[in-house]
Design a protein around this motif. Structure first.
Motif, PDB file in Angstrom:
ATOM      1  N   SER A  33     -15.744  -7.667 -74.948  1.00 40.87           N
ATOM      2  CA  SER A  33     -17.084  -8.227 -75.053  1.00 40.87           C
ATOM      3  C   SER A  33     -16.959  -9.697 -75.461  1.00 40.87           C
ATOM      4  N   PHE A  34     -18.101 -10.345 -75.667  1.00 44.36           N
ATOM      5  CA  PHE A  34     -18.115 -11.744 -76.093  1.00 44.36           C
ATOM      6  C   PHE A  34     -18.707 -11.853 -77.488  1.00 44.36           C
ATOM      7  N   VAL A  35     -18.104 -12.726 -78.288  1.00 48.76           N
ATOM      8  CA  VAL A  35     -18.643 -13.037 -79.612  1.00 48.76           C
ATOM      9  C   VAL A  35     -18.922 -14.539 -79.660  1.00 48.76           C
ATOM     10  N   PRO A  36     -19.941 -14.970 -80.413  1.00 45.72           N
ATOM     11  CA  PRO A  36     -20.265 -16.410 -80.461  1.00 45.72           C
ATOM     12  C   PRO A  36     -19.080 -17.227 -80.974  1.00 45.72           C
ATOM     13  N   VAL A  37     -18.959 -18.441 -80.458  1.00 51.32           N
ATOM     14  CA  VAL A  37     -17.933 -19.358 -80.951  1.00 51.32           C
ATOM     15  C   VAL A  37     -18.233 -19.680 -82.412  1.00 51.32           C
ATOM     16  N   SER A  38     -17.222 -20.117 -83.133  1.00 50.17           N
ATOM     17  CA  SER A  38     -17.359 -20.325 -84.579  1.00 50.17           C
ATOM     18  C   SER A  38     -18.487 -21.295 -84.927  1.00 50.17           C
ATOM     19  N   ALA A  39     -18.712 -22.310 -84.097  1.00 47.44           N
ATOM     20  CA  ALA A  39     -19.748 -23.307 -84.397  1.00 47.44           C
ATOM     21  C   ALA A  39     -21.156 -22.729 -84.352  1.00 47.44           C
ATOM     22  N   LEU A  40     -21.331 -21.570 -83.701  1.00 49.10           N
ATOM     23  CA  LEU A  40     -22.663 -20.970 -83.562  1.00 49.10           C
ATOM     24  C   LEU A  40     -22.860 -19.736 -84.434  1.00 49.10           C
ATOM     25  N   GLN A  41     -21.830 -19.292 -85.113  1.00 47.53           N
ATOM     26  CA  GLN A  41     -21.922 -18.013 -85.824  1.00 47.53           C
ATOM     27  C   GLN A  41     -22.893 -18.045 -86.989  1.00 47.53           C
TER      28      GLN A  41
ATOM     29  N   LEU B  58     -11.206 -18.231 -70.626  1.00 48.83           N
ATOM     30  CA  LEU B  58     -12.096 -17.086 -70.474  1.00 48.83           C
ATOM     31  C   LEU B  58     -13.128 -17.118 -71.597  1.00 48.83           C
ATOM     32  N   GLY B  59     -14.357 -16.792 -71.261  1.00 47.26           N
ATOM     33  CA  GLY B  59     -15.408 -16.811 -72.265  1.00 47.26           C
ATOM     34  C   GLY B  59     -16.783 -16.790 -71.633  1.00 47.26           C
ATOM     35  N   LEU B  60     -17.784 -16.968 -72.486  1.00 48.08           N
ATOM     36  CA  LEU B  60     -19.175 -17.018 -72.047  1.00 48.08           C
ATOM     37  C   LEU B  60     -19.628 -18.471 -72.073  1.00 48.08           C
ATOM     38  N   TYR B  61     -20.217 -18.929 -70.952  1.00 52.49           N
ATOM     39  CA  TYR B  61     -20.579 -20.336 -70.811  1.00 52.49           C
ATOM     40  C   TYR B  61     -22.084 -20.481 -70.587  1.00 52.49           C
ATOM     41  N   LEU B  62     -22.632 -21.522 -71.210  1.00 53.25           N
ATOM     42  CA  LEU B  62     -24.028 -21.888 -71.017  1.00 53.25           C
ATOM     43  C   LEU B  62     -24.077 -23.097 -70.098  1.00 53.25           C
ATOM     44  N   VAL B  63     -24.812 -22.980 -68.993  1.00 53.62           N
ATOM     45  CA  VAL B  63     -24.959 -24.075 -68.034  1.00 53.62           C
ATOM     46  C   VAL B  63     -26.348 -24.681 -68.219  1.00 53.62           C
ATOM     47  N   VAL B  64     -26.377 -25.998 -68.413  1.00 59.67           N
ATOM     48  CA  VAL B  64     -27.626 -26.721 -68.668  1.00 59.67           C
ATOM     49  C   VAL B  64     -27.746 -27.861 -67.671  1.00 59.67           C
ATOM     50  N   GLN B  65     -28.909 -27.995 -67.050  1.00 60.74           N
ATOM     51  CA  GLN B  65     -29.133 -29.123 -66.149  1.00 60.74           C
ATOM     52  C   GLN B  65     -29.565 -30.329 -66.982  1.00 60.74           C
ATOM     53  N   GLU B  66     -28.749 -31.377 -66.935  1.00 64.17           N
ATOM     54  CA  GLU B  66     -29.026 -32.579 -67.718  1.00 64.17           C
ATOM     55  C   GLU B  66     -30.040 -33.481 -67.017  1.00 64.17           C
TER      56      GLU B  66
ATOM     57  N   VAL C   2     -19.910 -20.949 -75.241  1.00 68.35           N
ATOM     58  CA  VAL C   2     -20.677 -20.427 -76.372  1.00 68.35           C
ATOM     59  C   VAL C   2     -20.143 -19.087 -76.862  1.00 68.35           C
ATOM     60  N   GLY C   3     -19.219 -18.462 -76.100  1.00 66.10           N
ATOM     61  CA  GLY C   3     -18.688 -17.166 -76.499  1.00 66.10           C
ATOM     62  C   GLY C   3     -17.219 -17.015 -76.165  1.00 66.10           C
ATOM     63  N   CYS C   4     -16.511 -16.290 -77.032  1.00 60.07           N
ATOM     64  CA  CYS C   4     -15.087 -15.998 -76.819  1.00 60.07           C
ATOM     65  C   CYS C   4     -14.913 -14.517 -76.493  1.00 60.07           C
ATOM     66  N   VAL C   5     -13.835 -14.193 -75.784  1.00 60.80           N
ATOM     67  CA  VAL C   5     -13.537 -12.795 -75.443  1.00 60.80           C
ATOM     68  C   VAL C   5     -13.061 -12.065 -76.696  1.00 60.80           C
ATOM     69  N   HIS C   6     -13.624 -10.879 -76.915  1.00 56.95           N
ATOM     70  CA  HIS C   6     -13.247 -10.050 -78.064  1.00 56.95           C
ATOM     71  C   HIS C   6     -12.861  -8.663 -77.570  1.00 56.95           C
ATOM     72  N   GLU C   7     -11.731  -8.161 -78.058  1.00 57.28           N
ATOM     73  CA  GLU C   7     -11.263  -6.815 -77.679  1.00 57.28           C
ATOM     74  C   GLU C   7     -11.365  -5.892 -78.888  1.00 57.28           C
ATOM     75  N   GLY C   8     -11.973  -4.750 -78.667  1.00 53.38           N
ATOM     76  CA  GLY C   8     -12.089  -3.753 -79.728  1.00 53.38           C
ATOM     77  C   GLY C   8     -11.967  -2.361 -79.164  1.00 53.38           C
ATOM     78  N   ASN C   9     -10.888  -1.643 -79.540  1.00 51.87           N
ATOM     79  CA  ASN C   9     -10.645  -0.275 -79.055  1.00 51.87           C
ATOM     80  C   ASN C   9     -10.611  -0.206 -77.534  1.00 51.87           C
ATOM     81  N   GLY C  10     -10.009  -1.215 -76.946  1.00 49.89           N
ATOM     82  CA  GLY C  10      -9.883  -1.209 -75.485  1.00 49.89           C
ATOM     83  C   GLY C  10     -11.108  -1.700 -74.751  1.00 49.89           C
ATOM     84  N   ASN C  11     -12.176  -2.035 -75.473  1.00 50.34           N
ATOM     85  CA  ASN C  11     -13.388  -2.549 -74.848  1.00 50.34           C
ATOM     86  C   ASN C  11     -13.470  -4.065 -75.060  1.00 50.34           C
TER      87      ASN C  11
END
Length: 222
Positions: free
Chosen positions: A67-75, A125-133, A56-65
């Motif tokens: 973070s995660f930003v939402p994937v394009s499908a969720l923006q 690398l990224g942010l993942y959502l885990v769901v129990q099916e 659900v999220g991709c790694v984003h670099e800004g000024n050496g910091n």
């Protein structure tokens, strides 16, 4: 003298740069990671059921910091992640994942094994959502939760993450069914049957009357 001072300043700068860099760890964006989830009930592993994971999220670099930003499908639904540890955010993303029909990281849900674990390997690398099916037999489903790959721990990035759901599993309570009546809507027969009693009394009286009649006939004949 001025050259000597400048030389000392340069030497001090060269010595302190590695220290400054080491104080701010940088993730290796070329690496891949994994998530191994352990399902527990009262600190004991629970097998059975299955899990899905969604990026659900991709790694984003800004000024050496980083973070995660939402994937394009969720923006179009969410512009940024404010608190990735928030259960409310995980619940919201679980709804969006269903609405957007995001593809999970594996072709099929991963079955939770005998040791209570389910693994997702070779992850970007990224942010993942885990769901129990599906839940384990006799248990409820765990709430959705977010996992960061990698995550920073004691100044070091961990790429093989082993999370445990924050919400402990709950046992399902199955309502007790009333005993079967055997059909027909009637209550089951219990205790002694009373209907033969008057029949037996009548039969006894009839036998006594017949005996008296026979006895009287016998006396008359004599």
């Amino acid at each position: 003298m001025k050259k000597y001072v400048i030389s000392l300043l340069l030497a001090f700068t060269m010595l302190t740069l590695p220290l400054a860099a080491s104080a701010h760890p940088v993730p290796d964006l070329a690496r891949r990671g994994s998530v191994t989830v352990t399902m527990l009930y009262r600190e004991k592993p629970v097998s059975g059921g299955s899990l899905n994971a969604y990026k659900v999220g991709c790694v984003h670099e800004g000024n050496g910091n980083y973070s995660f930003v939402p994937v394009s499908a969720l923006q179009d639904r969410i512009s940024e992640f404010k608190d990735i540890q928030s259960p409310e955010l995980a619940d919201t993303l679980a709804k969006y994942v269903g609405q957007k029909k995001l593809t999970p990281v594996t072709m099929r849900p991963v079955t939770i094994g005998k040791n209570g674990t389910a693994a997702f390997s070779d992850l970007e690398l990224g942010l993942y959502l885990v769901v129990q099916e599906t839940a384990a037999p006799g248990y409820g489903k765990a709430a959705p939760f977010l996992v960061s790959v990698p995550y920073l721990h004691n100044g070091e990035y961990i790429y093989d993450v082993k999370p445990v759901p924050k919400t402990d599993l709950e046992r399902e309570v199955t309502p007790t069914k009333p005993p079967s009546s055997g059909g027909g809507g009637r209550l089951p027969q219990t205790g002694q049957l009373w209907w033969p009693v008057p029949v037996l009394i009548c039969a006894g009286l009839f036998s006594m009357v017949m005996g008296l009649i026979r006895r009287r006939k016998a006396e008359d004949e004599t």
